[in-house]
Design a protein around this motif. Structure first.
Motif, PDB file in Angstrom:
ATOM      1  N   ARG A  12      16.200  -7.188   9.852  1.00 23.28           N
ATOM      2  CA  ARG A  12      16.937  -5.980  10.259  1.00 23.28           C
ATOM      3  C   ARG A  12      15.961  -4.903  10.726  1.00 23.28           C
ATOM      4  NH1 ARG A  12      15.211  -2.341   7.265  1.00 23.28           N
ATOM      5  NH2 ARG A  12      14.974  -2.567   5.042  1.00 23.28           N
ATOM      6  N   ASN A  13      16.519  -3.944  11.467  1.00 28.59           N
ATOM      7  CA  ASN A  13      15.729  -2.802  11.919  1.00 28.59           C
ATOM      8  C   ASN A  13      15.537  -1.805  10.782  1.00 28.59           C
ATOM      9  OD1 ASN A  13      15.444  -3.708  14.588  1.00 28.59           O
ATOM     10  ND2 ASN A  13      17.461  -2.919  15.118  1.00 28.59           N
ATOM     11  N   ARG A  14      14.561  -0.951  10.952  1.00 26.93           N
ATOM     12  CA  ARG A  14      14.305   0.083   9.947  1.00 26.93           C
ATOM     13  C   ARG A  14      15.427   1.118   9.952  1.00 26.93           C
ATOM     14  NH1 ARG A  14       9.140   3.404  11.797  1.00 26.93           N
ATOM     15  NH2 ARG A  14       9.928   4.815  10.240  1.00 26.93           N
ATOM     16  N   HIS A  15      15.599   1.763   8.819  1.00 27.20           N
ATOM     17  CA  HIS A  15      16.578   2.836   8.695  1.00 27.20           C
ATOM     18  C   HIS A  15      15.867   4.184   8.668  1.00 27.20           C
ATOM     19  CE1 HIS A  15      19.895   0.093   7.973  1.00 27.20           C
ATOM     20  NE2 HIS A  15      19.198  -0.512   7.039  1.00 27.20           N
ATOM     21  N   THR A  16      16.619   5.235   8.934  1.00 22.44           N
ATOM     22  CA  THR A  16      16.069   6.585   8.905  1.00 22.44           C
ATOM     23  C   THR A  16      15.941   7.098   7.469  1.00 22.44           C
ATOM     24  OG1 THR A  16      18.227   7.653   8.966  1.00 22.44           O
ATOM     25  CG2 THR A  16      17.191   7.133  11.112  1.00 22.44           C
ATOM     26  N   TYR A  17      15.189   8.158   7.327  1.00 20.69           N
ATOM     27  CA  TYR A  17      15.067   8.853   6.047  1.00 20.69           C
ATOM     28  C   TYR A  17      16.450   9.233   5.522  1.00 20.69           C
ATOM     29  CZ  TYR A  17      14.052  12.784   2.893  1.00 20.69           C
ATOM     30  OH  TYR A  17      14.005  13.639   1.821  1.00 20.69           O
ATOM     31  N   ASN A  18      17.274   9.828   6.381  1.00 22.19           N
ATOM     32  CA  ASN A  18      18.602  10.280   5.943  1.00 22.19           C
ATOM     33  C   ASN A  18      19.462   9.124   5.451  1.00 22.19           C
ATOM     34  OD1 ASN A  18      18.077  12.983   6.411  1.00 22.19           O
ATOM     35  ND2 ASN A  18      18.895  12.937   8.489  1.00 22.19           N
ATOM     36  N   SER A  72       0.827  -1.216   0.000  1.00 17.67           N
ATOM     37  CA  SER A  72       0.000   0.000   0.000  1.00 17.67           C
ATOM     38  C   SER A  72       0.858   1.261   0.000  1.00 17.67           C
ATOM     39  CB  SER A  72      -0.930   0.009   1.216  1.00 17.67           C
ATOM     40  OG  SER A  72      -1.827  -1.066   1.146  1.00 17.67           O
ATOM     41  N   ARG A  73       1.920   1.256   0.799  1.00 22.91           N
ATOM     42  CA  ARG A  73       2.817   2.418   0.806  1.00 22.91           C
ATOM     43  C   ARG A  73       3.533   2.562  -0.533  1.00 22.91           C
ATOM     44  NH1 ARG A  73       3.825   0.233   5.787  1.00 22.91           N
ATOM     45  NH2 ARG A  73       5.782  -0.665   5.008  1.00 22.91           N
ATOM     46  N   VAL A  74       4.004   1.445  -1.075  1.00 22.02           N
ATOM     47  CA  VAL A  74       4.681   1.498  -2.374  1.00 22.02           C
ATOM     48  C   VAL A  74       3.729   2.042  -3.438  1.00 22.02           C
ATOM     49  CG1 VAL A  74       5.728   0.118  -4.216  1.00 22.02           C
ATOM     50  CG2 VAL A  74       6.383  -0.268  -1.839  1.00 22.02           C
ATOM     51  N   ALA A  75       2.487   1.609  -3.421  1.00 20.49           N
ATOM     52  CA  ALA A  75       1.504   2.115  -4.393  1.00 20.49           C
ATOM     53  C   ALA A  75       1.317   3.623  -4.240  1.00 20.49           C
ATOM     54  CB  ALA A  75       0.170   1.390  -4.231  1.00 20.49           C
ATOM     55  N   ASP A 131      10.784   2.249   0.672  1.00 18.92           N
ATOM     56  CA  ASP A 131       9.897   1.723   1.706  1.00 18.92           C
ATOM     57  C   ASP A 131      10.542   0.559   2.455  1.00 18.92           C
ATOM     58  OD1 ASP A 131       7.100   1.845   2.906  1.00 18.92           O
ATOM     59  OD2 ASP A 131       7.347  -0.280   2.427  1.00 18.92           O
ATOM     60  N   ALA A 132      11.242  -0.304   1.742  1.00 20.21           N
ATOM     61  CA  ALA A 132      11.916  -1.428   2.400  1.00 20.21           C
ATOM     62  C   ALA A 132      12.968  -0.931   3.386  1.00 20.21           C
ATOM     63  CB  ALA A 132      12.550  -2.344   1.353  1.00 20.21           C
ATOM     64  N   LEU A 133      13.693   0.103   3.006  1.00 18.95           N
ATOM     65  CA  LEU A 133      14.744   0.627   3.887  1.00 18.95           C
ATOM     66  C   LEU A 133      14.170   1.291   5.138  1.00 18.95           C
ATOM     67  CD1 LEU A 133      17.175   2.212   1.272  1.00 18.95           C
ATOM     68  CD2 LEU A 133      17.656   0.233   2.749  1.00 18.95           C
ATOM     69  N   VAL A 140       8.557   2.085  -9.670  1.00 16.07           N
ATOM     70  CA  VAL A 140       8.206   1.247  -8.520  1.00 16.07           C
ATOM     71  C   VAL A 140       9.460   0.733  -7.820  1.00 16.07           C
ATOM     72  CG1 VAL A 140       7.930  -1.064  -9.558  1.00 16.07           C
ATOM     73  CG2 VAL A 140       6.446  -0.368  -7.692  1.00 16.07           C
ATOM     74  N   SER A 141      10.550   0.554  -8.537  1.00 13.93           N
ATOM     75  CA  SER A 141      11.805   0.120  -7.923  1.00 13.93           C
ATOM     76  C   SER A 141      12.296   1.131  -6.888  1.00 13.93           C
ATOM     77  CB  SER A 141      12.876  -0.086  -8.999  1.00 13.93           C
ATOM     78  OG  SER A 141      14.120  -0.371  -8.419  1.00 13.93           O
TER      79      SER A 141
END
Length: 193
Positions: A150-156, A28-31, A141-143, A134-135
């Motif tokens: 693994r844990n999520r990463h920040t925007y930066n 949904s976020r990717v879309a 979104d995966a990062l 979409v790539s």
């Protein structure tokens, strides 16, 4: 895709998303990101692009949850199974009669700008534009979201990582446009929240 209107399609996709999505509504976020980036590029057929954003990983429906949820490194065999999801998704959607834009997004969203991606080792402009879009959205979104391994990463972090891969993994212009129009710096707080 004549038997189901877009509203019905998105309801079905939402149900699939809830039942199967191991990544907290990733599709949904990717879309959503895909629509914004496609609009920024000026593409027509936004409804098809949105559907393709939802369906890009549909082939993962046929991948074992044990593999998708694995918290340790995947074996070579398991990695091959994961890599097969793009062809599986393409086959499912092709059999169902989906539009070529959606088919290209499912099949080619793991192709890389430098030709080292899969399944067809397409490079640069050989990769359908909707798949290149979409790539970028998929990787961002995966990062920026939690994964079993693994844990999520920040925007930066995500921005820096993706900028380093411009011209290698990604279409350079799309990465720039993504961070300018889709998730600009002033919206990073929503991503990091």
């Amino acid at each position: 895709m004549n038997t189901m209107n877009m509203d019905e399609l998105f309801k079905v996709l939402s149900i699939i998303d809830l039942m199967r999505d191991n990544y907290n509504h990733h599709a949904s976020r990717v879309a959503e990101y895909t629509v914004k980036l496609a609009e920024a590029v000026g593409l027509p057929d936004i409804e098809l692009i949105e559907a393709g954003g939802h369906l890009h990983d549909i082939g993962k429906m046929l991948v074992s949850k044990d593999i998708l949820n694995k918290t340790t490194k995947l074996s070579i065999e398991e990695m091959g199974i994961i890599h097969g999801h793009s062809l599986l998704g393409w086959a499912i959607l092709e059999q169902a009669g989906y539009d070529k834009i959606i088919l290209g997004m499912a099949r080619s969203h793991h192709e890389k700008w430098d030709g080292t991606g899969y399944p067809d080792q397409l490079a640069g402009l050989q990769i359908p534009l909707a798949a290149r879009i979409v790539s970028v959205c998929d990787v961002f979104d995966a990062l920026t979201n939690q994964r079993p391994y693994r844990n999520r990463h920040t925007y930066n972090f995500a921005k820096s990582y993706m900028e380093k891969l411009k011209g290698k993994h990604f279409d350079p212009e799309l990465v720039d446009l993504f961070f300018e129009k889709v998730i600009p710096m002033e919206e990073k707080g929503a991503v990091d929240a």
